[in-house]
Design a protein around this motif. Structure first.
Motif, PDB file in Angstrom:
ATOM      1  N   ASP A 102       2.282  15.201  -6.170  1.00  0.00           N
ATOM      2  CA  ASP A 102       2.776  14.400  -5.050  1.00  0.00           C
ATOM      3  C   ASP A 102       2.502  15.223  -3.798  1.00  0.00           C
ATOM      4  OD1 ASP A 102       4.887  16.207  -4.864  1.00  0.00           O
ATOM      5  OD2 ASP A 102       6.384  14.844  -5.684  1.00  0.00           O
ATOM      6  N   CYS A 136      -6.121   9.651  -6.529  1.00  0.00           N
ATOM      7  CA  CYS A 136      -5.403   8.370  -6.387  1.00  0.00           C
ATOM      8  C   CYS A 136      -4.284   8.457  -5.360  1.00  0.00           C
ATOM      9  CB  CYS A 136      -4.794   7.947  -7.727  1.00  0.00           C
ATOM     10  SG  CYS A 136      -6.002   7.558  -8.986  1.00  0.00           S
ATOM     11  N   ALA A 137      -4.330   9.448  -4.440  1.00  0.00           N
ATOM     12  CA  ALA A 137      -3.213   9.617  -3.504  1.00  0.00           C
ATOM     13  C   ALA A 137      -3.529   9.095  -2.113  1.00  0.00           C
ATOM     14  CB  ALA A 137      -2.802  11.082  -3.446  1.00  0.00           C
ATOM     15  N   THR A 138      -4.511   9.721  -1.439  1.00  0.00           N
ATOM     16  CA  THR A 138      -4.728   9.361  -0.039  1.00  0.00           C
ATOM     17  C   THR A 138      -6.148   9.715   0.410  1.00  0.00           C
ATOM     18  OG1 THR A 138      -3.659   9.490   2.136  1.00  0.00           O
ATOM     19  CG2 THR A 138      -3.870  11.556   0.935  1.00  0.00           C
ATOM     20  N   GLY A 151      -6.501  -4.115  -7.718  1.00  0.00           N
ATOM     21  CA  GLY A 151      -5.234  -4.510  -7.079  1.00  0.00           C
ATOM     22  C   GLY A 151      -5.402  -5.781  -6.279  1.00  0.00           C
ATOM     23  N   THR A 208      -4.141  -2.017  -9.925  1.00  0.00           N
ATOM     24  CA  THR A 208      -5.096  -1.073  -9.327  1.00  0.00           C
ATOM     25  C   THR A 208      -5.387   0.071 -10.303  1.00  0.00           C
ATOM     26  OG1 THR A 208      -4.144  -1.635  -7.188  1.00  0.00           O
ATOM     27  CG2 THR A 208      -5.613   0.248  -7.244  1.00  0.00           C
ATOM     28  N   LYS A 227       9.565   9.031 -10.658  1.00  0.00           N
ATOM     29  CA  LYS A 227       8.974   8.445  -9.458  1.00  0.00           C
ATOM     30  C   LYS A 227       9.358   6.988  -9.229  1.00  0.00           C
ATOM     31  CE  LYS A 227       6.855  11.796  -7.582  1.00  0.00           C
ATOM     32  NZ  LYS A 227       7.160  12.144  -6.184  1.00  0.00           N
ATOM     33  N   ASP A 238       0.900  -1.167   0.000  1.00  0.00           N
ATOM     34  CA  ASP A 238       0.000   0.000   0.000  1.00  0.00           C
ATOM     35  C   ASP A 238       0.933   1.211   0.000  1.00  0.00           C
ATOM     36  OD1 ASP A 238      -3.037   0.749   0.469  1.00  0.00           O
ATOM     37  OD2 ASP A 238      -1.948   2.074   1.808  1.00  0.00           O
TER      38      ASP A 238
HETATM   39  P1  NDP Z   1       2.182   5.135  -3.282  1.00  0.00           P
HETATM   40  O1  NDP Z   1       2.948   5.242  -2.021  1.00  0.00           O
HETATM   41  O2  NDP Z   1       2.754   4.378  -4.424  1.00  0.00           O
HETATM   42  O3  NDP Z   1       1.819   6.598  -3.821  1.00  0.00           O
HETATM   43  C1  NDP Z   1       1.117   7.535  -3.084  1.00  0.00           C
HETATM   44  C2  NDP Z   1       1.181   8.830  -3.860  1.00  0.00           C
HETATM   45  O4  NDP Z   1       0.317   9.793  -3.273  1.00  0.00           O
HETATM   46  C3  NDP Z   1       2.563   9.443  -3.856  1.00  0.00           C
HETATM   47  O5  NDP Z   1       2.758  10.082  -5.089  1.00  0.00           O
HETATM   48  C4  NDP Z   1       2.483  10.473  -2.732  1.00  0.00           C
HETATM   49  O6  NDP Z   1       3.375  11.537  -2.848  1.00  0.00           O
HETATM   50  C5  NDP Z   1       1.084  10.970  -2.982  1.00  0.00           C
HETATM   51  N1  NDP Z   1       0.496  11.647  -1.848  1.00  0.00           N
HETATM   52  C6  NDP Z   1       0.449  11.272  -0.557  1.00  0.00           C
HETATM   53  N2  NDP Z   1      -0.220  12.162   0.149  1.00  0.00           N
HETATM   54  C7  NDP Z   1      -0.612  13.112  -0.724  1.00  0.00           C
HETATM   55  C8  NDP Z   1      -1.362  14.294  -0.624  1.00  0.00           C
HETATM   56  N3  NDP Z   1      -1.840  14.692   0.545  1.00  0.00           N
HETATM   57  N4  NDP Z   1      -1.628  14.978  -1.762  1.00  0.00           N
HETATM   58  C9  NDP Z   1      -1.128  14.597  -2.942  1.00  0.00           C
HETATM   59  N5  NDP Z   1      -0.422  13.484  -3.101  1.00  0.00           N
HETATM   60  C10 NDP Z   1      -0.154  12.778  -2.004  1.00  0.00           C
HETATM   61  O7  NDP Z   1       0.757   4.545  -2.862  1.00  0.00           O
HETATM   62  P2  NDP Z   1      -0.304   3.780  -3.768  1.00  0.00           P
HETATM   63  O8  NDP Z   1      -0.348   4.378  -5.116  1.00  0.00           O
HETATM   64  O9  NDP Z   1      -0.072   2.343  -3.612  1.00  0.00           O
HETATM   65  O10 NDP Z   1      -1.663   4.098  -2.974  1.00  0.00           O
HETATM   66  C11 NDP Z   1      -2.410   5.290  -3.198  1.00  0.00           C
HETATM   67  C12 NDP Z   1      -3.819   5.106  -2.670  1.00  0.00           C
HETATM   68  O11 NDP Z   1      -4.439   3.995  -3.339  1.00  0.00           O
HETATM   69  C13 NDP Z   1      -3.950   4.797  -1.178  1.00  0.00           C
HETATM   70  O12 NDP Z   1      -5.147   5.354  -0.700  1.00  0.00           O
HETATM   71  C14 NDP Z   1      -4.035   3.281  -1.155  1.00  0.00           C
HETATM   72  O13 NDP Z   1      -4.674   2.803   0.020  1.00  0.00           O
HETATM   73  C15 NDP Z   1      -4.905   3.054  -2.382  1.00  0.00           C
HETATM   74  N6  NDP Z   1      -4.851   1.705  -2.950  1.00  0.00           N
HETATM   75  C16 NDP Z   1      -3.651   1.163  -3.359  1.00  0.00           C
HETATM   76  C17 NDP Z   1      -3.635  -0.092  -3.917  1.00  0.00           C
HETATM   77  C18 NDP Z   1      -2.393  -0.682  -4.488  1.00  0.00           C
HETATM   78  O14 NDP Z   1      -2.490  -1.753  -5.106  1.00  0.00           O
HETATM   79  N7  NDP Z   1      -1.249  -0.061  -4.354  1.00  0.00           N
HETATM   80  C19 NDP Z   1      -4.869  -0.914  -3.999  1.00  0.00           C
HETATM   81  C20 NDP Z   1      -6.077  -0.199  -3.654  1.00  0.00           C
HETATM   82  C21 NDP Z   1      -6.041   1.048  -3.113  1.00  0.00           C
HETATM   83  P3  NDP Z   1       4.814  11.508  -2.132  1.00  0.00           P
HETATM   84  O15 NDP Z   1       5.685  10.744  -3.061  1.00  0.00           O
HETATM   85  O16 NDP Z   1       5.165  12.939  -1.996  1.00  0.00           O
HETATM   86  O17 NDP Z   1       4.615  10.839  -0.805  1.00  0.00           O
END
Ligand code: NDP
Length: 460
Positions: A276, A333-335, A388, A224, A296, A180
């Protein structure tokens, strides 16, 4: 009033009272867990019609049982940093439901991780996993560890220490974690190595999201994001629309964002912004995805560096401003809680047609209300981002059979699963009198399978 109508009316009131009562209990028992309360509220509000139609769920106290995880594990994670200093983080694994199969859900490493965040994710995961149609229960885990700025060795030492405790509570038929936020293939590799060493056995199916060379599934990395795009495509087609030429905004630039962007572009859309946690880039003619991927995925860089190579594009500090850009489709798709009511109003005023929650709970309850009131096509997380975990379950199947399927084989199964989730959620929304409301449809379809399995298995 006819007798049947009277009866339905009385059950409807009973269902509303029941939901209110259990929700009040959730708030009382988990007073500081605001994210968990939010996730419960979103699901509960959708369930009133199904509870009214099947009062047995109320008699069986299904909601009271569902909001209490089967098991919550909290543990100390001690590790030594590069300067020789001992550090301590807190680890979690919340095993929410094993009604449909072994517990299944990701591990998050992020400083904001606490019990509320892990519980909201585990609760959501239970219904999401049910929607995929695969035999998997729901769980989530993580630690308040910040991988940013840590060396490779520090990440490895932390991850090994985390697994030393977690290994006592997981197994291929018991609980199967995945990645995650902050946990990608590298961390999964370290976790798998440590688990193998402690167990003294090669149990490939204990974790998913593994590297391709040692039991991982092709297309898991993409799943995902690709699944999100497949779901949006199904929703657009069903509503007589096309993704062709649509302007798309994607928040984040991590695993989900990158592959959502990639597939949306392949399906004809034009991604014009991503972000990000520092800020966002806007490239009005379309983002150069290869640059974002390199920055990235390979260089662990910051999104602001994009404009060095593409000076015509714009970078702006702060993440929330991304929703001010006019677009046809918004994919947070971030948080969690990225889109609040004011961002939702802006998106609607700027003509957004659809919103798809690639992240988990990125939209507040108020913002969801605004989208639904304005007839914006809204794809909730537990449906749209289920790809995912669906491919993780396919990875488990391949591990059990000691087989490796081709990328195309996995991708075509993913496509089918996402289309099935769309159809199932749409049908449930229609059956319960709110056609097009996929929040309601996904919650109901996910809930019924879990509730029926719980009843069949007795009060345990
Ligand atoms: P990653 O760690 O790969 O990426 C997260 C991204 O979000 C990074 O680019 C991060 O930036 C950015 N980010 C974090 N906080 C913020 C913010 N406040 N505003 C803008 N960008 C932000 O995580 P995932 O892509 O794996 O997960 C993203 C979301 O998808 C989560 O909610 C996760 O629970 C959900 N998810 C993921 C799955 C998966 O298979 N990976 C499956 C289903 C859901 P930075 O690099 O600066 O930290």
């Amino acid at each position: 009033m006819k007798t049947v109508e009277k009866m339905e009316f009385s059950y409807l009131q009973q269902a509303k009272d029941y939901v209110d009562e259990v929700y009040e209990m959730v708030k009382k028992r988990n007073p500081d867990q605001v994210e968990f309360q939010q996730a419960v509220k979103e699901v509960f509000d959708s369930l009133i019609p199904v509870l009214a139609k099947h009062p047995n769920y109320m008699q069986q106290a299904i909601l009271e049982r569902m909001v209490e995880p089967e098991r919550t594990i909290t543990f100390r994670v001690p590790w030594v940093d590069d300067k020789g200093k001992v550090r301590v983080n807190r680890g979690y694994r919340v095993q929410f439901s094993s009604a449909l199969g072994p517990y299944k859900g990701g591990i998050r490493f992020h400083p904001t991780v606490n019990e509320s965040i892990i519980k909201f994710l585990g609760f959501e995961q239970t219904f999401k996993n049910s929607l995929t149609g695969q035999p998997i229960g729901g769980a989530k885990g993580g630690a308040d560890f910040d991988p940013k700025g840590k060396s490779e060795m520090e990440i490895m030492r932390f991850t090994q220490s985390f697994m030393t405790e977690l290994s006592k509570h997981i197994g291929p038929d018991l609980d199967v974690p995945a990645g995650d936020i902050g946990v990608g293939a590298k961390e999964i590799g370290y976790m798998f190595g440590q688990y193998k060493k402690l167990r003294g056995a090669y149990e490939a199916g204990v974790l998913t999201g593994k590297g391709i060379g040692y039991g991982g599934s092709l297309a898991r990395k993409e799943a995902t994001g690709y699944g999100t795009a497949y779901f949006m495509d199904a929703m657009f087609k069903d509503n007589g629309l096309s993704l062709d030429g649509c302007k798309v905004i994607v928040s984040g630039s991590g695993n989900v964002s990158i592959y959502a962007m990639e597939k949306m572009v392949e399906l004809g859309a034009n991604v014009i912004a991503c972000s990000d946690s520092d800020g966002y880039i806007y490239d009005e003619n379309g983002i150069y995805l290869e640059t974002v991927k390199r920055l990235k995925e390979e260089e662990q860089g910051r999104i602001r560096e994009y404009i060095k190579e593409h000076p015509h594009a714009m970078f702006k500090e702060g993440c929330s401003g991304i929703w001010e850009i006019p677009c046809d489709i918004a994919l947070p798709c971030a948080t969690q809680n990225e889109i609040d009511d004011s961002a939702a109003r802006l998106l609607v005023a700027n003509g957004v047609k659809a919103v798809g929650e690639g992240a988990n709970m990125p939209t507040t309850l108020e913002a969801i209300e605004i989208f639904l009131e304005n007839n914006i096509l809204f794809a909730p997380a537990k449906a749209v981002n289920a790809g995912g975990v669906a491919v993780s379950a396919l990875e488990m199947a391949q591990n059990s059979a000691r087989l490796a399927w081709s990328f195309e084989e996995v991708d075509s199964k993913l496509y089918e699963i996402m289309n099935n989730i769309y159809t199932t959620s749409t049908k449930a929304a229609e059956d319960y009198g709110q056609p097009g409301n996929l929040v309601l449809g996904a919650n109901i379809a996910g809930f019924i399978k879990v509730a029926d399995a719980m009843i069949a298995q007795g009060i345990i």
